[in-house]
Design a protein around this motif. Structure first.
Motif, PDB file in Angstrom:
ATOM      1  N   HIS A 186       0.744  -1.130   0.071  1.00  0.00           N
ATOM      2  CA  HIS A 186       0.011  -0.042  -0.260  1.00  0.00           C
ATOM      3  C   HIS A 186       0.971   1.155   0.243  1.00  0.00           C
ATOM      4  O   HIS A 186       0.434   2.186  -0.528  1.00  0.00           O
ATOM      5  CB  HIS A 186      -0.930   0.045   1.057  1.00  0.00           C
ATOM      6  N   PHE A 187       1.972   1.147   0.808  1.00  0.00           N
ATOM      7  CA  PHE A 187       2.776   2.445   0.758  1.00  0.00           C
ATOM      8  C   PHE A 187       3.387   2.856  -0.796  1.00  0.00           C
ATOM      9  O   PHE A 187       3.446   3.703  -1.092  1.00  0.00           O
ATOM     10  CB  PHE A 187       4.083   2.147   1.799  1.00  0.00           C
ATOM     11  N   GLN A 188       3.868   1.789  -1.405  1.00  0.00           N
ATOM     12  CA  GLN A 188       4.433   1.789  -2.779  1.00  0.00           C
ATOM     13  C   GLN A 188       3.116   2.451  -3.691  1.00  0.00           C
ATOM     14  O   GLN A 188       3.574   3.245  -4.608  1.00  0.00           O
ATOM     15  CB  GLN A 188       4.908   0.355  -3.226  1.00  0.00           C
ATOM     16  N   ARG A 189       2.101   1.624  -3.630  1.00  0.00           N
ATOM     17  CA  ARG A 189       1.076   2.147  -4.465  1.00  0.00           C
ATOM     18  C   ARG A 189       0.312   3.516  -4.271  1.00  0.00           C
ATOM     19  O   ARG A 189       0.118   4.199  -5.144  1.00  0.00           O
ATOM     20  CB  ARG A 189      -0.060   1.202  -4.307  1.00  0.00           C
ATOM     21  N   HIS A 190       0.201   3.946  -2.915  1.00  0.00           N
ATOM     22  CA  HIS A 190      -0.359   5.220  -2.675  1.00  0.00           C
ATOM     23  C   HIS A 190       0.561   6.156  -2.401  1.00  0.00           C
ATOM     24  O   HIS A 190       0.207   7.476  -2.283  1.00  0.00           O
ATOM     25  CB  HIS A 190      -1.357   4.884  -1.715  1.00  0.00           C
ATOM     26  N   VAL A 191       1.749   5.765  -2.079  1.00  0.00           N
ATOM     27  CA  VAL A 191       2.788   7.107  -1.834  1.00  0.00           C
ATOM     28  C   VAL A 191       3.718   7.221  -2.698  1.00  0.00           C
ATOM     29  O   VAL A 191       4.143   8.559  -3.299  1.00  0.00           O
ATOM     30  CB  VAL A 191       3.274   6.834  -0.029  1.00  0.00           C
ATOM     31  N   LEU A 192       4.470   6.158  -2.982  1.00  0.00           N
ATOM     32  CA  LEU A 192       5.547   6.378  -4.015  1.00  0.00           C
ATOM     33  C   LEU A 192       5.101   6.582  -5.343  1.00  0.00           C
ATOM     34  O   LEU A 192       5.767   7.148  -6.095  1.00  0.00           O
ATOM     35  CB  LEU A 192       6.450   4.915  -3.685  1.00  0.00           C
ATOM     36  N   ALA A 193       4.171   5.468  -5.754  1.00  0.00           N
ATOM     37  CA  ALA A 193       3.903   5.419  -6.982  1.00  0.00           C
ATOM     38  C   ALA A 193       3.445   6.863  -7.774  1.00  0.00           C
ATOM     39  O   ALA A 193       3.909   7.306  -8.965  1.00  0.00           O
ATOM     40  CB  ALA A 193       2.823   4.583  -7.391  1.00  0.00           C
ATOM     41  N   PRO A 194       2.439   7.886  -7.013  1.00  0.00           N
ATOM     42  CA  PRO A 194       1.997   8.965  -7.658  1.00  0.00           C
ATOM     43  C   PRO A 194       3.094   9.951  -7.698  1.00  0.00           C
ATOM     44  O   PRO A 194       3.136  11.041  -8.561  1.00  0.00           O
ATOM     45  CB  PRO A 194       1.177   9.503  -6.472  1.00  0.00           C
ATOM     46  N   ARG A 195       4.444   9.838  -7.122  1.00  0.00           N
ATOM     47  CA  ARG A 195       5.720  10.493  -6.770  1.00  0.00           C
ATOM     48  C   ARG A 195       6.700  10.202  -8.067  1.00  0.00           C
ATOM     49  O   ARG A 195       7.653  10.979  -8.004  1.00  0.00           O
ATOM     50  CB  ARG A 195       6.184  10.661  -5.507  1.00  0.00           C
ATOM     51  N   CYS A 196       6.480   9.010  -8.820  1.00  0.00           N
ATOM     52  CA  CYS A 196       7.479   8.712  -9.702  1.00  0.00           C
ATOM     53  C   CYS A 196       7.375   9.815 -11.012  1.00  0.00           C
ATOM     54  O   CYS A 196       6.331  10.173 -11.071  1.00  0.00           O
ATOM     55  CB  CYS A 196       7.252   7.282 -10.006  1.00  0.00           C
ATOM     56  N   ARG A 197       8.521   9.634 -11.647  1.00  0.00           N
ATOM     57  CA  ARG A 197       8.692  10.737 -12.600  1.00  0.00           C
ATOM     58  C   ARG A 197       8.501  10.029 -14.008  1.00  0.00           C
ATOM     59  O   ARG A 197       8.029  10.800 -14.756  1.00  0.00           O
ATOM     60  CB  ARG A 197       9.921  11.199 -12.697  1.00  0.00           C
ATOM     61  N   THR A 198       8.348   9.033 -13.997  1.00  0.00           N
ATOM     62  CA  THR A 198       8.236   7.869 -15.353  1.00  0.00           C
ATOM     63  C   THR A 198       7.049   6.988 -15.045  1.00  0.00           C
ATOM     64  O   THR A 198       6.754   6.787 -14.075  1.00  0.00           O
ATOM     65  CB  THR A 198       9.441   7.433 -15.881  1.00  0.00           C
ATOM     66  N   GLN A 199       6.383   6.597 -16.045  1.00  0.00           N
ATOM     67  CA  GLN A 199       5.070   5.819 -16.167  1.00  0.00           C
ATOM     68  C   GLN A 199       5.743   4.388 -15.870  1.00  0.00           C
ATOM     69  O   GLN A 199       5.000   3.477 -15.306  1.00  0.00           O
ATOM     70  CB  GLN A 199       4.428   5.687 -17.574  1.00  0.00           C
ATOM     71  N   GLU A 200       7.020   4.077 -16.412  1.00  0.00           N
ATOM     72  CA  GLU A 200       7.613   3.007 -16.210  1.00  0.00           C
ATOM     73  C   GLU A 200       7.698   2.599 -14.596  1.00  0.00           C
ATOM     74  O   GLU A 200       7.343   1.720 -14.037  1.00  0.00           O
ATOM     75  CB  GLU A 200       8.714   2.583 -16.983  1.00  0.00           C
ATOM     76  N   ASN A 219       4.425   2.053 -12.799  1.00  0.00           N
ATOM     77  CA  ASN A 219       3.870   0.593 -13.145  1.00  0.00           C
ATOM     78  C   ASN A 219       4.771  -0.392 -12.202  1.00  0.00           C
ATOM     79  O   ASN A 219       4.041  -1.449 -11.680  1.00  0.00           O
ATOM     80  CB  ASN A 219       4.469   0.176 -14.651  1.00  0.00           C
ATOM     81  N   MET A 220       6.145  -0.277 -11.906  1.00  0.00           N
ATOM     82  CA  MET A 220       6.832  -1.155 -11.015  1.00  0.00           C
ATOM     83  C   MET A 220       6.235  -0.962  -9.574  1.00  0.00           C
ATOM     84  O   MET A 220       6.201  -1.963  -8.954  1.00  0.00           O
ATOM     85  CB  MET A 220       8.248  -1.059 -11.313  1.00  0.00           C
ATOM     86  N   LYS A 221       6.059   0.319  -9.269  1.00  0.00           N
ATOM     87  CA  LYS A 221       5.315   0.435  -7.844  1.00  0.00           C
ATOM     88  C   LYS A 221       4.045  -0.420  -7.710  1.00  0.00           C
ATOM     89  O   LYS A 221       3.700  -0.635  -6.655  1.00  0.00           O
ATOM     90  CB  LYS A 221       5.212   1.698  -7.621  1.00  0.00           C
ATOM     91  N   MET A 222       3.143  -0.501  -9.126  1.00  0.00           N
ATOM     92  CA  MET A 222       2.038  -1.239  -8.841  1.00  0.00           C
ATOM     93  C   MET A 222       1.908  -2.699  -8.808  1.00  0.00           C
ATOM     94  O   MET A 222       0.822  -3.345  -8.752  1.00  0.00           O
ATOM     95  CB  MET A 222       1.228  -0.510  -9.879  1.00  0.00           C
ATOM     96  N   ILE A 223       3.093  -3.054  -8.920  1.00  0.00           N
ATOM     97  CA  ILE A 223       3.200  -4.717  -8.882  1.00  0.00           C
ATOM     98  C   ILE A 223       2.920  -5.339  -7.456  1.00  0.00           C
ATOM     99  O   ILE A 223       3.234  -4.598  -6.652  1.00  0.00           O
ATOM    100  CB  ILE A 223       4.684  -5.100  -9.182  1.00  0.00           C
ATOM    101  N   GLY A 224       2.089  -6.458  -7.662  1.00  0.00           N
ATOM    102  CA  GLY A 224       1.413  -6.880  -6.308  1.00  0.00           C
ATOM    103  C   GLY A 224       2.884  -7.542  -5.395  1.00  0.00           C
ATOM    104  O   GLY A 224       3.921  -7.794  -5.989  1.00  0.00           O
TER     105      GLY A 224
END
Length: 239
Positions: free
Chosen positions: A174-188, A191-196
């Motif tokens: 959840h920390f990766q998907r909701h905190v780190l993912a929105p702050r990533c600079r690239t789509q790639e 997407n890596m942060k959204m992996i289960g």
């Protein structure tokens, strides 16, 4: 294997199975190409065993340190000891994966076997054996909160609650998907942060053997351990 090394042809029932009529071969099914660790194939067996021995020694040292910490918690409170046991059972597999990454294996099957042995040894000692060692013999059948039977029940309860809450909650995911993912600079990267959450078969198998070993180890003085074990495995199966 001994017959192969000694070329003991008398142990082969059918002479047609001998190579060129005189050699005993060790024939086995080849591993799948995707499970072969190609970079480790040329490593010498002595070097492979040396690396595995080093990680085994480190694992034993970590088991001893955590056992002392569990004994310290047991002196303070049975609940503290049960919680520490459950938390370390959940944390140690990550450390075991890190240790196993330093080892050299020719196949993923060997890697999973090594990981399974480390996690199993730790969880069996941490969950069942250490409590027997730190509990005084005269307190084995005492009905109070510091007795062994009460400790066993508390460990079962902590394993049922703590382990399942941690795995279902997936706090890091959840920390990766909701905190780190929105702050990533690239789509790639997003997407890596959204992996289960990833898991290892060795870890899942030890979740079962840990509870089963705990129930069998203490069933003589706590027969209800079998019912607690069946309930814990049912919850683990349907989560």
């Amino acid at each position: 294997m001994i017959h192969v090394m000694r070329n003991n042809t008398s142990k082969i029932s059918n002479p047609n199975h001998l190579f060129r009529g005189e050699k005993v071969l060790n024939v086995r099914e080849a591993n799948e190409p995707s499970t072969i660790r190609w970079t480790d194939l040329n490593q010498k067996r002595r070097h492979i065993w040396y690396m595995q021995l080093q990680t085994a020694i480190v694992s034993v040292g970590v088991i001893a340190l955590i056992a002392m910490f569990t004994a310290f918690c047991k002196k303070r409170s049975t609940l503290y000891a049960a919680i520490s046991i459950s938390l370390f059972n959940a944390i140690f597999p990550q450390f075991a994966k890190y240790l196993t990454s330093f080892e050299l294996h020719r196949s993923e099957e060997s890697t999973q076997t090594s990981l399974y042995l480390k996690i199993t040894a730790f969880r069996w000692v941490n969950t069942a054996i250490i409590i027997t060692i730190v509990t005084p013999f005269m307190s084995t059948l005492e009905p109070d909160y510091h007795g062994l039977i009460s400790t066993i029940y508390t460990i079962f309860f902590a394993e049922i609650i703590t382990v399942n809450v941690l795995q279902v909650g997936d706090l890091w995911g959840h920390f990766q998907r909701h905190v780190l993912a929105p702050r990533c600079r690239t789509q790639e990267n997003m997407n890596m942060k959204m992996i289960g959450q990833s898991y290892e078969l060795a870890e899942r198998y030890t979740n079962v053997t840990k509870i089963f070993f705990l129930s069998v180890y203490y069933c003589a003085i706590y027969p209800a351990a079998f019912f607690m074990c069946s309930f814990a495995l049912t919850v683990s199966r349907h989560r």
